[in-house]
Design a protein around this motif. Structure first.
Motif, PDB file in Angstrom:
ATOM      1  N   ALA A 120       6.551   5.719  -8.227  1.00  0.00           N
ATOM      2  CA  ALA A 120       5.397   6.112  -9.043  1.00  0.00           C
ATOM      3  C   ALA A 120       4.337   6.849  -8.238  1.00  0.00           C
ATOM      4  CB  ALA A 120       4.781   4.868  -9.681  1.00  0.00           C
ATOM      5  N   VAL A 121       4.507   6.931  -6.928  1.00  0.00           N
ATOM      6  CA  VAL A 121       3.527   7.577  -6.053  1.00  0.00           C
ATOM      7  C   VAL A 121       3.764   9.082  -6.045  1.00  0.00           C
ATOM      8  CG1 VAL A 121       2.620   7.710  -3.709  1.00  0.00           C
ATOM      9  CG2 VAL A 121       3.347   5.504  -4.649  1.00  0.00           C
ATOM     10  N   ALA A 122       2.688   9.851  -6.214  1.00  0.00           N
ATOM     11  CA  ALA A 122       2.797  11.311  -6.207  1.00  0.00           C
ATOM     12  C   ALA A 122       3.280  11.797  -4.842  1.00  0.00           C
ATOM     13  CB  ALA A 122       1.444  11.933  -6.539  1.00  0.00           C
ATOM     14  N   PRO A 123       4.063  12.870  -4.807  1.00  0.00           N
ATOM     15  CA  PRO A 123       4.627  13.339  -3.538  1.00  0.00           C
ATOM     16  C   PRO A 123       3.596  13.577  -2.444  1.00  0.00           C
ATOM     17  CG  PRO A 123       5.688  14.457  -5.369  1.00  0.00           C
ATOM     18  CD  PRO A 123       4.568  13.649  -5.958  1.00  0.00           C
ATOM     19  N   ASP A 124       2.419  14.120  -2.796  1.00  0.00           N
ATOM     20  CA  ASP A 124       1.424  14.404  -1.764  1.00  0.00           C
ATOM     21  C   ASP A 124       0.639  13.163  -1.342  1.00  0.00           C
ATOM     22  OD1 ASP A 124       0.341  14.401  -4.309  1.00  0.00           O
ATOM     23  OD2 ASP A 124      -1.244  15.823  -3.832  1.00  0.00           O
ATOM     24  N   PHE A 125       0.930  12.009  -1.965  1.00  0.00           N
ATOM     25  CA  PHE A 125       0.290  10.759  -1.555  1.00  0.00           C
ATOM     26  C   PHE A 125       1.221   9.874  -0.727  1.00  0.00           C
ATOM     27  CE2 PHE A 125      -2.935  12.046  -4.394  1.00  0.00           C
ATOM     28  CZ  PHE A 125      -4.060  11.256  -4.170  1.00  0.00           C
ATOM     29  N   ILE A 126       2.487  10.241  -0.648  1.00  0.00           N
ATOM     30  CA  ILE A 126       3.440   9.422   0.097  1.00  0.00           C
ATOM     31  C   ILE A 126       3.017   9.272   1.554  1.00  0.00           C
ATOM     32  CG2 ILE A 126       5.822   9.352   0.958  1.00  0.00           C
ATOM     33  CD1 ILE A 126       6.694  10.553  -1.718  1.00  0.00           C
ATOM     34  N   GLN A 127       2.400  10.316   2.098  1.00  0.00           N
ATOM     35  CA  GLN A 127       1.965  10.280   3.499  1.00  0.00           C
ATOM     36  C   GLN A 127       0.926   9.199   3.761  1.00  0.00           C
ATOM     37  OE1 GLN A 127      -0.506  13.778   4.572  1.00  0.00           O
ATOM     38  NE2 GLN A 127      -0.587  14.230   2.357  1.00  0.00           N
ATOM     39  N   TYR A 128       0.262   8.708   2.717  1.00  0.00           N
ATOM     40  CA  TYR A 128      -0.787   7.699   2.878  1.00  0.00           C
ATOM     41  C   TYR A 128      -0.289   6.275   2.649  1.00  0.00           C
ATOM     42  CZ  TYR A 128      -3.598  11.935   2.315  1.00  0.00           C
ATOM     43  OH  TYR A 128      -4.123  13.190   2.453  1.00  0.00           O
ATOM     44  N   LEU A 129       1.015   6.104   2.422  1.00  0.00           N
ATOM     45  CA  LEU A 129       1.565   4.789   2.139  1.00  0.00           C
ATOM     46  C   LEU A 129       1.899   4.018   3.418  1.00  0.00           C
ATOM     47  CD1 LEU A 129       4.028   5.459  -0.821  1.00  0.00           C
ATOM     48  CD2 LEU A 129       1.720   4.513  -0.931  1.00  0.00           C
ATOM     49  N   ARG A 130       1.753   2.720   3.347  1.00  0.00           N
ATOM     50  CA  ARG A 130       2.175   1.850   4.437  1.00  0.00           C
ATOM     51  C   ARG A 130       3.698   1.757   4.458  1.00  0.00           C
ATOM     52  NH1 ARG A 130      -1.542  -3.476   3.645  1.00  0.00           N
ATOM     53  NH2 ARG A 130      -0.852  -3.906   5.770  1.00  0.00           N
ATOM     54  N   SER A 131       4.236   1.531   5.633  1.00  0.00           N
ATOM     55  CA  SER A 131       5.684   1.411   5.763  1.00  0.00           C
ATOM     56  C   SER A 131       6.153   0.047   5.254  1.00  0.00           C
ATOM     57  CB  SER A 131       6.093   1.574   7.227  1.00  0.00           C
ATOM     58  OG  SER A 131       5.629   0.467   7.988  1.00  0.00           O
ATOM     59  N   ASP A 132       7.451  -0.044   4.960  1.00  0.00           N
ATOM     60  CA  ASP A 132       8.017  -1.322   4.549  1.00  0.00           C
ATOM     61  C   ASP A 132       7.864  -2.360   5.650  1.00  0.00           C
ATOM     62  OD1 ASP A 132       8.762  -0.490   2.037  1.00  0.00           O
ATOM     63  OD2 ASP A 132      10.811   0.031   2.607  1.00  0.00           O
ATOM     64  N   ALA A 133       8.028  -1.945   6.894  1.00  0.00           N
ATOM     65  CA  ALA A 133       7.921  -2.886   8.008  1.00  0.00           C
ATOM     66  C   ALA A 133       6.508  -3.469   8.100  1.00  0.00           C
ATOM     67  CB  ALA A 133       8.301  -2.194   9.313  1.00  0.00           C
ATOM     68  N   GLU A 134       5.508  -2.613   7.899  1.00  0.00           N
ATOM     69  CA  GLU A 134       4.129  -3.104   7.961  1.00  0.00           C
ATOM     70  C   GLU A 134       3.848  -4.059   6.809  1.00  0.00           C
ATOM     71  OE1 GLU A 134      -0.506  -1.557   7.723  1.00  0.00           O
ATOM     72  OE2 GLU A 134       1.096  -0.078   7.992  1.00  0.00           O
ATOM     73  N   LEU A 135       4.284  -3.694   5.609  1.00  0.00           N
ATOM     74  CA  LEU A 135       4.044  -4.547   4.451  1.00  0.00           C
ATOM     75  C   LEU A 135       4.776  -5.884   4.597  1.00  0.00           C
ATOM     76  CD1 LEU A 135       4.282  -1.881   1.618  1.00  0.00           C
ATOM     77  CD2 LEU A 135       2.264  -3.243   2.187  1.00  0.00           C
ATOM     78  N   ALA A 136       5.982  -5.864   5.135  1.00  0.00           N
ATOM     79  CA  ALA A 136       6.767  -7.085   5.267  1.00  0.00           C
ATOM     80  C   ALA A 136       6.120  -8.089   6.207  1.00  0.00           C
ATOM     81  CB  ALA A 136       8.179  -6.753   5.749  1.00  0.00           C
TER      82      ALA A 136
END
Length: 441
Positions: A120-136
């Motif tokens: 659901a995240v817009a393509p130009d916002f993906i760069q601002y997402l936390r990684s799975d490893a960080e979230l885990a």
């Protein structure tokens, strides 16, 4: 009549009403379409600003910051104590405690296991997402090091400066003060507060030796502000734990509080005449060494100790160094009329939204003077009170007639900038005036 008094009374009422807009803002829905989010706040959440900014140009502060929310809930205590707010203040406190307890159940591993939300995240916002490893890694006590969460009680999925370890300590201090203040806290709420306090003190006891990001969420290191509020939380938590029979935990808190204060003694720079705000690894000097965060630490942690408090002569020297810095650097401070002090920013070279003067900073200068005056000899106290009033006169000069307070006001024009209706600005005004009123008896 004191010429500031009529304005103070009006502004105090306005600050109280404006700050309340950030507490349990359940009537405001925040859409973050770039992140595929619609945030519906829960009761007890406290947003840094109720204004729906999106960084075009105003910042998005519609988050529950641990530290900011603690500062607000502490100011709420003062509004209740002076009669500005009645039972509704206790209602807000209860909501805040229950919301804070609910955050303990957050678990980033669920987000890491199910990547569907990323679609659901817009393509130009993906760069601002936390990684799975960080979230885990975010579960258990790691949740308290998160800096901020969404006001709907979900994790912030965006990249940000983490960890930040001052939130548990500032929250513990606020709750301990509520307990000591004589408010009619019922047994159920008192039990919830106790649960939250046990968790926050345990976190602080375990984490104080670890580096983290600073008050401004910009630089990792060993920060005066964080250490000072941690020492205060442990020192004030120790007798509370002892009363409950937690003798061993109380002794550990007292011992570690003394150890932190001993470390903070080493932050004094004798040649420069101020407490430095940080120690970095590897060691380095920076223009951020002289930082209003040190003054805020003395205020937020103020307790029985004289060292590292508003009554510490070295703290007043640090404030004098900050005054000299911003008197030199800010055009709005040049040619100011008699009776007005320098408007204060954060540190030299600050570039955030132009690096202007902050209401929080300038009010901190005033409040430090008022708190120092309360313990000073009469002749010195009069000078400190006048100095505090000079900072307040500056705040008055750069506050519009309607009383609204943003985060900053421009260093050259004095126009308000950055986040509008910053809850911390209003809370800082409330705590400052409460300190001033103690001088009148």
């Amino acid at each position: 009549m004191d010429p500031l008094s009529p304005w103070i009374d009006r502004q105090y009422r306005h600050a109280a009403a404006a700050m309340l807009r950030s507490i349990s803002p359940v009537g405001i829905v925040k859409a973050r379409p770039g992140f595929g989010q619609t945030v519906v706040p829960k009761r007890g959440a406290i947003v840094a600003s109720p204004v729906l900014g999106d960084w075009k140009p105003e910042p998005d502060y519609f988050f529950h910051w641990y530290r900011d929310s603690a500062v607000v809930i502490d100011a709420l205590r003062l509004l209740h104590a002076d009669g500005t707010l009645g039972p509704e203040a206790l209602g807000h406190l209860g909501d805040f405690v229950r919301f804070s307890l609910s955050l303990q159940q957050l678990d980033g591993r669920a987000l890491a296991r199910d990547p569907a939300w990323r679609a659901a995240v817009a393509p130009d916002f993906i760069q601002y997402l936390r990684s799975d490893a960080e979230l885990a890694a975010v579960h258990g006590e790691e949740v308290v090091a998160e800096t901020r969460v969404n006001p709907d009680g979900t994790l912030d999925i965006s990249t940000w400066s983490r960890p930040q370890n001052d939130g548990a300590a500032t929250r513990a201090l606020a709750l301990l003060r509520w307990l000591k203040g004589g408010a009619a806290i019922g047994a159920e709420l008192a039990a919830d507060i106790a649960d939250l306090l046990h968790a926050d003190l345990a976190f602080t006891l375990a984490r104080w030796r670890r580096p983290c990001f600073d008050l401004w969420e910009e630089q990792s290191g060993r920060h005066y502000y964080t250490l000072r509020v941690q020492a205060a939380a442990l020192a004030e938590g120790a007798p509370w734990l002892a009363e409950l029979g937690g003798t061993e935990a109380a002794a550990a808190c007292g011992r570690e509080a003394h150890a932190i204060l001993a470390q903070l003694d080493g932050y004094w720079l004798a040649e420069e005449g101020f407490y430095r705000s940080r120690l970095l690894d590897p060691p380095a000097r920076t223009t951020k060494d002289l930082d209003i965060a040190v003054i805020l630490a003395a205020l937020h942690a103020d307790g029985a100790e004289a060292a590292h408090s508003p009554r510490d002569p070295r703290m007043l020297a640090t404030l004098a160094s900050l005054e000299a810095l911003f008197d030199r650097d800010f055009p709005i401070n040049r040619g100011r009329p008699p009776g007005r002090a320098a408007a204060l920013g954060r540190y030299e070279g600050d570039g955030y939204f132009g690096g202007g003067a902050w209401y929080v900073s300038t009010l901190a200068g005033a409040e430090l003077c008022f708190r120092a005056a309360a313990a000073a000899a009469p002749a010195e106290a009069a000078g400190l009170e006048a100095r505090g009033d000079a900072f307040l006169a500056t705040v008055q000069a750069f506050t519009p007639e309607n009383g609204d307070m943003s985060e900053q006001f421009d260093r050259a024009t004095g126009e308000q900038t950055s986040a509008r209706h910053l809850a911390w600005s209003y809370a800082a005004f409330i705590t400052c005036i409460a300190a001033r009123r103690t001088l009148a008896g």
